[in-house]
Motif scaffolding. Structure first.
Motif, PDB file in Angstrom:
ATOM      1  N   GLU A  24       0.855  -1.179   0.000  1.00 10.05           N
ATOM      2  CA  GLU A  24       0.000   0.000   0.000  1.00 10.05           C
ATOM      3  C   GLU A  24       0.891   1.228   0.000  1.00 10.05           C
ATOM      4  OE1 GLU A  24      -2.472  -0.215   3.420  1.00 10.05           O
ATOM      5  OE2 GLU A  24      -3.498  -2.048   2.795  1.00 10.05           O
ATOM      6  N   GLY A  25       0.948   1.942  -1.109  1.00  9.88           N
ATOM      7  CA  GLY A  25       1.809   3.116  -1.190  1.00  9.88           C
ATOM      8  C   GLY A  25       3.259   2.739  -0.964  1.00  9.88           C
ATOM      9  N   ASP A  26       3.891   3.366   0.035  1.00 10.47           N
ATOM     10  CA  ASP A  26       5.284   3.067   0.344  1.00 10.47           C
ATOM     11  C   ASP A  26       5.437   1.871   1.282  1.00 10.47           C
ATOM     12  OD1 ASP A  26       6.101   5.204  -1.185  1.00 10.47           O
ATOM     13  OD2 ASP A  26       6.176   6.601   0.502  1.00 10.47           O
ATOM     14  N   SER A  27       4.335   1.302   1.758  1.00  8.22           N
ATOM     15  CA  SER A  27       4.397   0.216   2.738  1.00  8.22           C
ATOM     16  C   SER A  27       4.431  -1.150   2.058  1.00  8.22           C
ATOM     17  CB  SER A  27       3.188   0.283   3.670  1.00  8.22           C
ATOM     18  OG  SER A  27       3.171   1.495   4.394  1.00  8.22           O
ATOM     19  N   PHE A  28       5.212  -2.047   2.622  1.00  8.20           N
ATOM     20  CA  PHE A  28       5.305  -3.432   2.154  1.00  8.20           C
ATOM     21  C   PHE A  28       5.669  -3.501   0.667  1.00  8.20           C
ATOM     22  CE2 PHE A  28       2.328  -3.507   5.751  1.00  8.20           C
ATOM     23  CZ  PHE A  28       3.022  -4.369   6.595  1.00  8.20           C
ATOM     24  N   THR A  29       6.604  -2.654   0.255  1.00 11.74           N
ATOM     25  CA  THR A  29       7.041  -2.667  -1.146  1.00 11.74           C
ATOM     26  C   THR A  29       7.704  -3.977  -1.522  1.00 11.74           C
ATOM     27  OG1 THR A  29       9.123  -1.622  -0.442  1.00 11.74           O
ATOM     28  CG2 THR A  29       7.364  -0.163  -1.228  1.00 11.74           C
ATOM     29  N   TRP A  30       8.252  -4.686  -0.532  1.00  7.83           N
ATOM     30  CA  TRP A  30       8.898  -5.973  -0.792  1.00  7.83           C
ATOM     31  C   TRP A  30       7.889  -7.074  -1.108  1.00  7.83           C
ATOM     32  CZ3 TRP A  30       9.090  -2.969   3.529  1.00  7.83           C
ATOM     33  CH2 TRP A  30       8.361  -3.383   4.637  1.00  7.83           C
ATOM     34  N   GLU A  31       6.600  -6.769  -0.988  1.00  6.24           N
ATOM     35  CA  GLU A  31       5.567  -7.724  -1.363  1.00  6.24           C
ATOM     36  C   GLU A  31       5.079  -7.515  -2.801  1.00  6.24           C
ATOM     37  OE1 GLU A  31       4.200 -10.434   0.532  1.00  6.24           O
ATOM     38  OE2 GLU A  31       6.113  -9.982   1.492  1.00  6.24           O
ATOM     39  N   LYS A  32       5.612  -6.532  -3.498  1.00  2.00           N
ATOM     40  CA  LYS A  32       5.237  -6.323  -4.888  1.00  2.00           C
ATOM     41  C   LYS A  32       5.802  -7.428  -5.779  1.00  2.00           C
ATOM     42  CE  LYS A  32       4.933  -1.257  -4.641  1.00  2.00           C
ATOM     43  NZ  LYS A  32       5.475   0.029  -5.171  1.00  2.00           N
ATOM     44  N   THR A  33       5.122  -7.664  -6.900  1.00  2.00           N
ATOM     45  CA  THR A  33       5.603  -8.659  -7.869  1.00  2.00           C
ATOM     46  C   THR A  33       5.942  -7.977  -9.193  1.00  2.00           C
ATOM     47  OG1 THR A  33       3.296  -9.158  -8.404  1.00  2.00           O
ATOM     48  CG2 THR A  33       4.377 -10.590  -6.810  1.00  2.00           C
ATOM     49  N   ASP A  34       6.635  -6.846  -9.094  1.00  2.00           N
ATOM     50  CA  ASP A  34       6.936  -6.055 -10.277  1.00  2.00           C
ATOM     51  C   ASP A  34       8.187  -6.504 -11.022  1.00  2.00           C
ATOM     52  OD1 ASP A  34       8.628  -5.256  -8.255  1.00  2.00           O
ATOM     53  OD2 ASP A  34       8.098  -3.140  -8.329  1.00  2.00           O
ATOM     54  N   LEU A  35       8.821  -7.589 -10.551  1.00  2.00           N
ATOM     55  CA  LEU A  35       9.960  -8.153 -11.286  1.00  2.00           C
ATOM     56  C   LEU A  35       9.561  -9.296 -12.215  1.00  2.00           C
ATOM     57  CD1 LEU A  35      12.849  -8.467  -8.644  1.00  2.00           C
ATOM     58  CD2 LEU A  35      12.530  -6.692 -10.369  1.00  2.00           C
ATOM     59  N   VAL A  36       8.284  -9.657 -12.208  1.00  2.67           N
ATOM     60  CA  VAL A  36       7.858 -10.862 -12.906  1.00  2.67           C
ATOM     61  C   VAL A  36       8.210 -10.826 -14.392  1.00  2.67           C
ATOM     62  CG1 VAL A  36       5.789 -12.092 -13.715  1.00  2.67           C
ATOM     63  CG2 VAL A  36       6.060 -11.572 -11.302  1.00  2.67           C
ATOM     64  N   ASP A  37       7.855  -9.760 -15.083  1.00  2.00           N
ATOM     65  CA  ASP A  37       8.122  -9.695 -16.523  1.00  2.00           C
ATOM     66  C   ASP A  37       9.609  -9.709 -16.829  1.00  2.00           C
ATOM     67  OD1 ASP A  37       5.410  -9.617 -17.004  1.00  2.00           O
ATOM     68  OD2 ASP A  37       5.327  -7.423 -17.229  1.00  2.00           O
ATOM     69  N   ALA A  38      10.388  -8.980 -16.035  1.00  5.66           N
ATOM     70  CA  ALA A  38      11.837  -8.940 -16.262  1.00  5.66           C
ATOM     71  C   ALA A  38      12.461 -10.310 -16.001  1.00  5.66           C
ATOM     72  CB  ALA A  38      12.482  -7.886 -15.359  1.00  5.66           C
ATOM     73  N   LEU A  39      11.988 -11.010 -14.983  1.00  4.06           N
ATOM     74  CA  LEU A  39      12.499 -12.352 -14.706  1.00  4.06           C
ATOM     75  C   LEU A  39      12.193 -13.310 -15.845  1.00  4.06           C
ATOM     76  CD1 LEU A  39      11.738 -12.964 -10.909  1.00  4.06           C
ATOM     77  CD2 LEU A  39      13.923 -13.393 -12.043  1.00  4.06           C
ATOM     78  N   LYS A  40      10.958 -13.274 -16.304  1.00  3.26           N
ATOM     79  CA  LYS A  40      10.594 -14.170 -17.415  1.00  3.26           C
ATOM     80  C   LYS A  40      11.436 -13.898 -18.653  1.00  3.26           C
ATOM     81  CE  LYS A  40       5.720 -14.891 -16.165  1.00  3.26           C
ATOM     82  NZ  LYS A  40       4.309 -14.611 -16.571  1.00  3.26           N
ATOM     83  N   ALA A  41      11.657 -12.627 -18.945  1.00  4.46           N
ATOM     84  CA  ALA A  41      12.445 -12.278 -20.125  1.00  4.46           C
ATOM     85  C   ALA A  41      13.897 -12.698 -19.953  1.00  4.46           C
ATOM     86  CB  ALA A  41      12.358 -10.778 -20.383  1.00  4.46           C
ATOM     87  N   ALA A  42      14.423 -12.562 -18.744  1.00  3.37           N
ATOM     88  CA  ALA A  42      15.836 -12.833 -18.505  1.00  3.37           C
ATOM     89  C   ALA A  42      16.171 -14.316 -18.557  1.00  3.37           C
ATOM     90  CB  ALA A  42      16.265 -12.266 -17.145  1.00  3.37           C
ATOM     91  N   VAL A  43      15.207 -15.178 -18.235  1.00  2.00           N
ATOM     92  CA  VAL A  43      15.494 -16.629 -18.230  1.00  2.00           C
ATOM     93  C   VAL A  43      15.007 -17.315 -19.481  1.00  2.00           C
ATOM     94  CG1 VAL A  43      15.408 -16.686 -15.712  1.00  2.00           C
ATOM     95  CG2 VAL A  43      13.350 -17.256 -17.023  1.00  2.00           C
ATOM     96  N   ALA A  44      14.352 -16.570 -20.376  1.00  3.34           N
ATOM     97  CA  ALA A  44      13.791 -17.165 -21.583  1.00  3.34           C
ATOM     98  C   ALA A  44      14.899 -17.682 -22.508  1.00  3.34           C
ATOM     99  CB  ALA A  44      12.956 -16.145 -22.317  1.00  3.34           C
TER     100      ALA A  44
END
Length: 406
Positions: A386-406
């Motif tokens: 929520e906003g600046d809280s619990f940012t470590w719970e975001k899943t905003d690396l998903v697309d970059a991870l998929k692209a990097a291991v493809a």
């Protein structure tokens, strides 16, 4: 991993004495970071009958500089501590937010630690301590947290919400929960045992002693069983589920009056409920230069994104640091035989997506903000960003991870 087994996790409420201590410590962290985003805080709290004691090392512009307190700073700290206890709900003879004795023994950070941690010249900011940190994620629940811990937290959150909203008349702040689930083919399918011990108003017990009231106890028990059914998935509770509500009998004396509390004694409750290794370092009371906290957060962040990306059903990540050294000494990934790519590939990719120095972690996860008190009860993980809280719970690396291991 075994396919079929029983597993148990516990949680404790915001009114548990150790959690009272954690929340006070993080209230101090938030107060300092609201004044100075680069403050240094290591605040330990002791709670016991009508007493709260702070100890630790600090540095903060406008609050504590050059070995001296700014005018009014100590009074502001005490006000934040009392407000925290008031919010939790302690207004009892043995522990009352307005009347407990308060000691502030915080003092300046060691210059020898500061010289290793501070950024200067060509030297990057170093880790605030040595140590190992773990992050973990599993697809057992929508928040990618172990199911036993997830439901243990949710049970107590429901009790706390109903207490604050005066839904029932008998709940007091101190409580513990425990959930045992049967796993089949590595999937949780039913509850075999559920436990809640909750502090209660006078008379809501049935042990045959003076003041015992079977009808009042049954009211409390029926309420807790209703919470179990509300929180756990339909069908998890069966006729075979063992249910224990206040199994010791009377629980009127609780919180710091019933048992002393200390910061950092509930590290398994704070993390993964025993489903993952733990490096040993506590979180609460520490600013984000302390890798015990920030590196554990980023390890969870990376593990959660690996699972959210569909690269594994379970993921454990270990990081290690040395005090004063910026770069981690090691990064280790274990996919527990559930991965669609190799662990080595993920170990290669993750440092390219997240800079794993203390400064890099702080900036990526926006940790230099007063966001910590709300982490100090019901788990640091498995929470909604929520906003600046619990940012470590975001899943905003998903697309970059998929692209990097493809």
């Amino acid at each position: 991993m075994r396919a079929s087994f029983l597993f148990t996790s516990e949680s404790v409420s915001e009114g548990h004495p150790d959690k009272v201590a954690d929340q006070i410590s993080d209230a101090v962290v938030d107060l300092f970071l609201s004044k100075d985003p680069y403050a240094r805080i290591a605040c330990e709290t002791l709670t016991t009958t009508q007493l709260v004691v702070l100890a630790g090392e600090i540095r903060c512009k406008g609050v504590y500089e050059n070995g001296a307190w700014a005018p009014g700073a100590q009074e502001e700290i005490e006000a934040a501590v009392r407000a925290t206890v008031k919010r939790i709900g302690y207004e009892q003879d043995g522990f009352h937010w307005e009347t407990f004795r308060f000691e502030n023994n915080l003092h300046g950070q060691s210059a020898h630690i500061a010289q290793g941690v501070d950024e200067s010249g060509n030297k990057d900011e170093g880790a605030g301590d040595q140590g190992i940190m773990f992050g973990y994620a599993t697809d057992e629940t929508p928040d990618l947290l172990p199911a036993t811990l997830y439901y243990s937290h949710r049970i107590l959150e429901k009790l706390a919400s109903d207490r604050h909203n005066k839904v029932v008349p008998f709940l007091e702040p101190d409580a513990k929960s425990q959930v045992t689930l049967q796993y089949e083919n590595e999937v949780p399918v039913r509850a075999t045992a559920l436990v809640v011990s909750t502090q209660h108003a006078p008379g809501y017990f049935d042990d045959g002693g003076e003041g015992s009231d079977a009808a009042k106890y049954q009211e409390l028990r029926d309420y807790v069983v209703g919470v179990f059914h509300e929180v756990l998935p339909k069908g998890f509770i069966t006729d075979e589920t063992k249910i224990y509500v206040n199994p010791t009998g009377r629980f009127e004396i609780g919180g710091p009056d019933g048992d002393a509390g200390l910061t950092g004694r509930k590290i398994i409750v704070d993390t993964y409920g025993g489903a993952s290794p733990h490096g040993g370092g506590a979180f609460s009371g520490k600013d984000p230069t302390k890798v015990d906290r920030s590196a554990a957060y980023v390890a969870r962040y990376m593990a959660k994104n690996v699972v959210a990306a569909g690269l594994a059903r379970r993921c454990t990540i270990q990081l290690s640091y040395a005090i004063g050294i910026a770069e981690p000494l090691s990064l280790y990934v274990d996919l527990h035989g559930t991965g669609t790519v190799s662990e080595a590939k993920i170990e290669e990719v993750l440092p390219k997506l997240v800079r794993l120095t203390p400064k890099g972690i702080r900036e990526h996860l926006q940790l230099n903000a007063p966001i910590y008190q709300k982490t100090a009860a019901y788990g640091h993980f498995g929470r909604k960003p929520e906003g600046d809280s619990f940012t470590w719970e975001k899943t905003d690396l998903v697309d970059a991870l998929k692209a990097a291991v493809a």
